[in-house]
Design a protein around this motif. Structure first.
Motif, PDB file in Angstrom:
ATOM      1  N   GLY A 165      39.697   8.002  13.838  1.00 30.62           N
ATOM      2  CA  GLY A 165      39.850   7.365  15.142  1.00 30.62           C
ATOM      3  C   GLY A 165      41.187   6.670  15.290  1.00 30.62           C
ATOM      4  O   GLY A 165      41.875   6.819  16.308  1.00 30.62           O
ATOM      5  N   VAL A 166      41.579   5.904  14.260  1.00 30.92           N
ATOM      6  CA  VAL A 166      42.855   5.191  14.300  1.00 30.92           C
ATOM      7  C   VAL A 166      44.021   6.171  14.333  1.00 30.92           C
ATOM      8  O   VAL A 166      44.973   6.006  15.119  1.00 30.92           O
ATOM      9  CB  VAL A 166      42.982   4.243  13.089  1.00 30.92           C
ATOM     10  N   ALA A 167      43.961   7.201  13.491  1.00 33.23           N
ATOM     11  CA  ALA A 167      45.056   8.185  13.442  1.00 33.23           C
ATOM     12  C   ALA A 167      45.222   8.880  14.786  1.00 33.23           C
ATOM     13  O   ALA A 167      46.352   9.121  15.233  1.00 33.23           O
ATOM     14  CB  ALA A 167      44.784   9.209  12.343  1.00 33.23           C
ATOM     15  N   GLY A 168      44.104   9.189  15.422  1.00 38.28           N
ATOM     16  CA  GLY A 168      44.184   9.838  16.729  1.00 38.28           C
ATOM     17  C   GLY A 168      44.837   8.948  17.764  1.00 38.28           C
ATOM     18  O   GLY A 168      45.691   9.397  18.550  1.00 38.28           O
ATOM     19  N   GLN A 169      44.474   7.665  17.780  1.00 33.07           N
ATOM     20  CA  GLN A 169      45.043   6.733  18.750  1.00 33.07           C
ATOM     21  C   GLN A 169      46.535   6.503  18.505  1.00 33.07           C
ATOM     22  O   GLN A 169      47.334   6.465  19.444  1.00 33.07           O
ATOM     23  CB  GLN A 169      44.289   5.405  18.698  1.00 33.07           C
ATOM     24  N   ILE A 170      46.899   6.346  17.225  1.00 32.85           N
ATOM     25  CA  ILE A 170      48.316   6.132  16.904  1.00 32.85           C
ATOM     26  C   ILE A 170      49.139   7.367  17.261  1.00 32.85           C
ATOM     27  O   ILE A 170      50.252   7.261  17.825  1.00 32.85           O
ATOM     28  CB  ILE A 170      48.483   5.813  15.403  1.00 32.85           C
ATOM     29  N   THR A 171      48.616   8.538  16.962  1.00 32.49           N
ATOM     30  CA  THR A 171      49.330   9.774  17.273  1.00 32.49           C
ATOM     31  C   THR A 171      49.520   9.930  18.781  1.00 32.49           C
ATOM     32  O   THR A 171      50.613  10.295  19.248  1.00 32.49           O
ATOM     33  CB  THR A 171      48.574  10.985  16.715  1.00 32.49           C
ATOM     34  N   TYR A 179      34.394   8.867   2.245  1.00 36.85           N
ATOM     35  CA  TYR A 179      34.298   9.964   3.197  1.00 36.85           C
ATOM     36  C   TYR A 179      33.535   9.563   4.461  1.00 36.85           C
ATOM     37  O   TYR A 179      33.702  10.199   5.506  1.00 36.85           O
ATOM     38  CB  TYR A 179      33.591  11.164   2.557  1.00 36.85           C
ATOM     39  N   GLY A 180      32.712   8.512   4.382  1.00 36.52           N
ATOM     40  CA  GLY A 180      31.935   8.074   5.525  1.00 36.52           C
ATOM     41  C   GLY A 180      32.653   7.073   6.377  1.00 36.52           C
ATOM     42  O   GLY A 180      33.405   7.419   7.295  1.00 36.52           O
ATOM     43  N   VAL A 181      32.463   5.789   6.081  1.00 34.59           N
ATOM     44  CA  VAL A 181      32.990   4.721   6.934  1.00 34.59           C
ATOM     45  C   VAL A 181      34.516   4.763   7.024  1.00 34.59           C
ATOM     46  O   VAL A 181      35.097   4.716   8.116  1.00 34.59           O
ATOM     47  CB  VAL A 181      32.522   3.350   6.410  1.00 34.59           C
ATOM     48  N   GLY A 182      35.187   4.850   5.872  1.00 38.05           N
ATOM     49  CA  GLY A 182      36.644   4.817   5.865  1.00 38.05           C
ATOM     50  C   GLY A 182      37.270   5.949   6.654  1.00 38.05           C
ATOM     51  O   GLY A 182      38.157   5.737   7.491  1.00 38.05           O
ATOM     52  N   MET A 183      36.810   7.186   6.398  1.00 41.06           N
ATOM     53  CA  MET A 183      37.380   8.334   7.083  1.00 41.06           C
ATOM     54  C   MET A 183      37.030   8.331   8.565  1.00 41.06           C
ATOM     55  O   MET A 183      37.835   8.744   9.408  1.00 41.06           O
ATOM     56  CB  MET A 183      36.893   9.622   6.427  1.00 41.06           C
ATOM     57  N   LEU A 184      35.826   7.863   8.914  1.00 43.60           N
ATOM     58  CA  LEU A 184      35.424   7.813  10.316  1.00 43.60           C
ATOM     59  C   LEU A 184      36.347   6.881  11.095  1.00 43.60           C
ATOM     60  O   LEU A 184      36.827   7.213  12.182  1.00 43.60           O
ATOM     61  CB  LEU A 184      33.972   7.349  10.436  1.00 43.60           C
ATOM     62  N   ILE A 185      36.602   5.701  10.532  1.00 45.25           N
ATOM     63  CA  ILE A 185      37.546   4.771  11.161  1.00 45.25           C
ATOM     64  C   ILE A 185      38.952   5.378  11.176  1.00 45.25           C
ATOM     65  O   ILE A 185      39.672   5.307  12.174  1.00 45.25           O
ATOM     66  CB  ILE A 185      37.561   3.425  10.415  1.00 45.25           C
ATOM     67  N   GLY A 186      39.320   5.985  10.045  1.00 42.59           N
ATOM     68  CA  GLY A 186      40.669   6.534   9.911  1.00 42.59           C
ATOM     69  C   GLY A 186      40.983   7.617  10.919  1.00 42.59           C
ATOM     70  O   GLY A 186      42.078   7.629  11.508  1.00 42.59           O
ATOM     71  N   MET A 204      35.593  15.667  17.091  1.00 47.23           N
ATOM     72  CA  MET A 204      34.150  15.521  16.865  1.00 47.23           C
ATOM     73  C   MET A 204      33.708  16.366  15.672  1.00 47.23           C
ATOM     74  O   MET A 204      32.908  15.920  14.840  1.00 47.23           O
ATOM     75  CB  MET A 204      33.377  15.946  18.109  1.00 47.23           C
ATOM     76  N   ALA A 205      34.232  17.582  15.581  1.00 47.13           N
ATOM     77  CA  ALA A 205      33.848  18.475  14.490  1.00 47.13           C
ATOM     78  C   ALA A 205      34.290  17.913  13.139  1.00 47.13           C
ATOM     79  O   ALA A 205      33.529  17.939  12.162  1.00 47.13           O
ATOM     80  CB  ALA A 205      34.450  19.863  14.709  1.00 47.13           C
ATOM     81  N   PHE A 206      35.514  17.397  13.056  1.00 47.63           N
ATOM     82  CA  PHE A 206      35.988  16.822  11.801  1.00 47.63           C
ATOM     83  C   PHE A 206      35.214  15.560  11.428  1.00 47.63           C
ATOM     84  O   PHE A 206      34.989  15.283  10.249  1.00 47.63           O
ATOM     85  CB  PHE A 206      37.485  16.511  11.888  1.00 47.63           C
ATOM     86  N   SER A 207      34.782  14.804  12.413  1.00 40.20           N
ATOM     87  CA  SER A 207      34.051  13.566  12.146  1.00 40.20           C
ATOM     88  C   SER A 207      32.661  13.803  11.570  1.00 40.20           C
ATOM     89  O   SER A 207      32.046  12.879  11.034  1.00 40.20           O
ATOM     90  CB  SER A 207      33.931  12.741  13.439  1.00 40.20           C
ATOM     91  N   THR A 208      32.154  15.034  11.662  1.00 39.33           N
ATOM     92  CA  THR A 208      30.843  15.319  11.069  1.00 39.33           C
ATOM     93  C   THR A 208      30.868  15.081   9.565  1.00 39.33           C
ATOM     94  O   THR A 208      29.834  14.772   8.966  1.00 39.33           O
ATOM     95  CB  THR A 208      30.405  16.768  11.348  1.00 39.33           C
ATOM     96  N   GLN A 209      32.058  15.230   8.957  1.00 39.19           N
ATOM     97  CA  GLN A 209      32.190  14.913   7.527  1.00 39.19           C
ATOM     98  C   GLN A 209      31.797  13.465   7.271  1.00 39.19           C
ATOM     99  O   GLN A 209      31.061  13.163   6.320  1.00 39.19           O
ATOM    100  CB  GLN A 209      33.620  15.137   7.077  1.00 39.19           C
ATOM    101  N   SER A 210      32.262  12.575   8.118  1.00 45.52           N
ATOM    102  CA  SER A 210      31.984  11.154   7.935  1.00 45.52           C
ATOM    103  C   SER A 210      30.517  10.834   8.191  1.00 45.52           C
ATOM    104  O   SER A 210      29.907  10.060   7.455  1.00 45.52           O
ATOM    105  CB  SER A 210      32.875  10.327   8.866  1.00 45.52           C
ATOM    106  N   TRP A 211      29.947  11.429   9.230  1.00 48.94           N
ATOM    107  CA  TRP A 211      28.534  11.174   9.507  1.00 48.94           C
ATOM    108  C   TRP A 211      27.664  11.687   8.366  1.00 48.94           C
ATOM    109  O   TRP A 211      26.673  11.049   7.992  1.00 48.94           O
ATOM    110  CB  TRP A 211      28.124  11.813  10.824  1.00 48.94           C
TER     111      TRP A 211
END
Length: 416
Positions: free
Chosen positions: A360-366, A351-358, A44-51
């Protein structure tokens, strides 16, 4: 342009990225060890960059392109950021930390577009000269990391246990306050006159930059920017845990090879743009992305550690040849009265849409490839490798290089 503008722009860019590098790299370590945050809370903290990046274009469109000088808005935002950073330095609970870091990122992310717009406005030839200014941002990021590790040793095991890692936020607060004041002494960058009939609600919100998406090439570039940031998130989120888990010593120090590479290769961007144009330069970046993740998937500690080091060193091509090139391409494509909005739009895409999706995807794949002994890193890294190849192929087929592109014309004019 006055000669004195370039040193000022260099200092501005140095401080802009010194601030970010001063706290963002060690954020996960601080949250896990000092605020006992869970993995979900760290995400959540890292995603603030995207928001923050998603909100950024509206702030830029409403203010920087319309009503006030860009350098003054930059100063106000960084002074606000200094105050918020001090609160983060004082926070001792995640419930307080999260809303403040979210507010900070909403304040900070618009400044990325602002420093670009201010630089472009005071450079005779952005294609040739911008990389020489932007490189100081990379130097600032490197200096911040070296200070944390060697000057203060805040990231040592004993310092982390003692809670000294929170001083990174104080260092960022001081630098932010300094840049806030310094910004008011930057070259004046007033808003551009708005064309008659352009004072609609959409234009006031900065949405007029969206009309750039009607142009085929820019639309394809915009979509590619969103998509390429999905594999980029894998690097930001997983590189350090990956290197640590497979037994690479001093992994944080070794990762600075990527920033050194970024700094050196940034100076090559104008050469590649002039000789090869926008399309091939962007394609080279995408190919480097695919190669990096393939090397990570195949490499390991021991005899194959060289693969990992090359993968880290490719960060310069991955970042510079796509992001810096993209910023120059956007400035050349946008009309004068909404150039800041256009930079904000690209910030939203990357930094917004792409990283926000990324993230999430990276977390699920990991999580999917978690095994009893750790992670199946080869399978994890092959996912962004294949994804990067797909983006490269689609971009090569869809993006049409214009023979008389603005970038080549600008470069030719600058070198004459």
């Amino acid at each position: 342009m006055k000669y004195s503008s370039k040193p000022q722009l260099g200092v501005m860019m140095f401080l802009q990225f010194f601030i970010w590098g001063a706290w963002f790299v060690t954020l996960g370590t601080f949250l896990a060890n000092n605020l006992t945050a869970t993995g979900g809370q760290i995400g959540m903290a890292f995603s603030t960059q995207s928001w923050g990046a998603i909100v950024a274009p509206f702030i830029i469109g409403l203010i920087a392109d319309r009503f006030f000088n860009a350098e003054r808005i930059l100063g106000v935002l960084h002074l606000c950021g200094a105050a918020l950073m001090y609160v983060l330095y004082s926070a001792d609970d995640f419930s307080l930390f999260y809303p403040v870091v979210l507010a900070y990122m909403i304040v900070y992310m618009p400044t990325l577009a602002l420093v670009n717009s201010i630089s472009f406005a005071h450079l005779k030839s952005p294609t040739r000269e911008f990389a020489n200014i932007r490189v100081w941002g990379t130097i600032g990021w490197i200096v911040a990391g070296l200070m944390i590790s060697f000057a203060f040793s805040w990231d040592s095991a004993s310092a982390i246990t003692a809670g000294e890692l929170r001083y990174t936020f104080l260092m960022a607060a001081i630098a932010s306050g300094f840049l806030g004041v310094f910004s008011f002494f930057l070259p004046a960058t007033p808003p551009q006159p708005v064309q008659e009939g352009a004072s609609t609600i959409g234009s006031l919100l900065g949405l007029d930059a969206l009309q750039m998406l009607k142009e085929r090439n820019f639309f394809i570039f915009f979509i590619a920017s969103v998509l390429i940031c999905i594999p980029l998130a894998f690097y930001y989120q997983n590189a350090s845990p990956f290197l640590t888990e497979i037994g690479i010593e001093n992994s944080t120090a070794k990762m600075t090879i990527g920033q050194v590479s970024e700094m050196l290769l940034m100076l090559c961007v104008p050469i590649f743009l002039t000789r090869f144009g926008i399309k091939l330069t962007l394609m080279l970046a995408m190919a480097a992305w695919a190669l990096r993740y393939a090397l990570f998937a195949l490499g390991e500690s021991g005899d194959q550690v060289w693969m990992l080091m090359i993968g880290i060193a490719l960060h310069g091509i991955c970042y510079d040849f796509f992001f810096v090139t993209g910023q120059i391409y956007t400035d050349n494509t946008a009309k004068q009265h909404y150039r800041s909005s256009a930079q904000g739009l690209v910030t939203l895409a990357t930094y917004g849409v792409g990283m926000l999706i990324g993230f999430g995807v990276a977390g699920q794949i990991t999580d999917h490839y978690t095994i009893p002994t750790g992670h199946d890193w080869s399978s994890i890294w092959f996912v962004p490798a294949v994804f990067s190849v797909v983006i490269l192929v689609l971009f090569s087929l869809c993006f049409k290089e214009q023979s008389n592109s603005a970038t080549k014309s600008d470069a030719a004019k600058a070198s004459s």
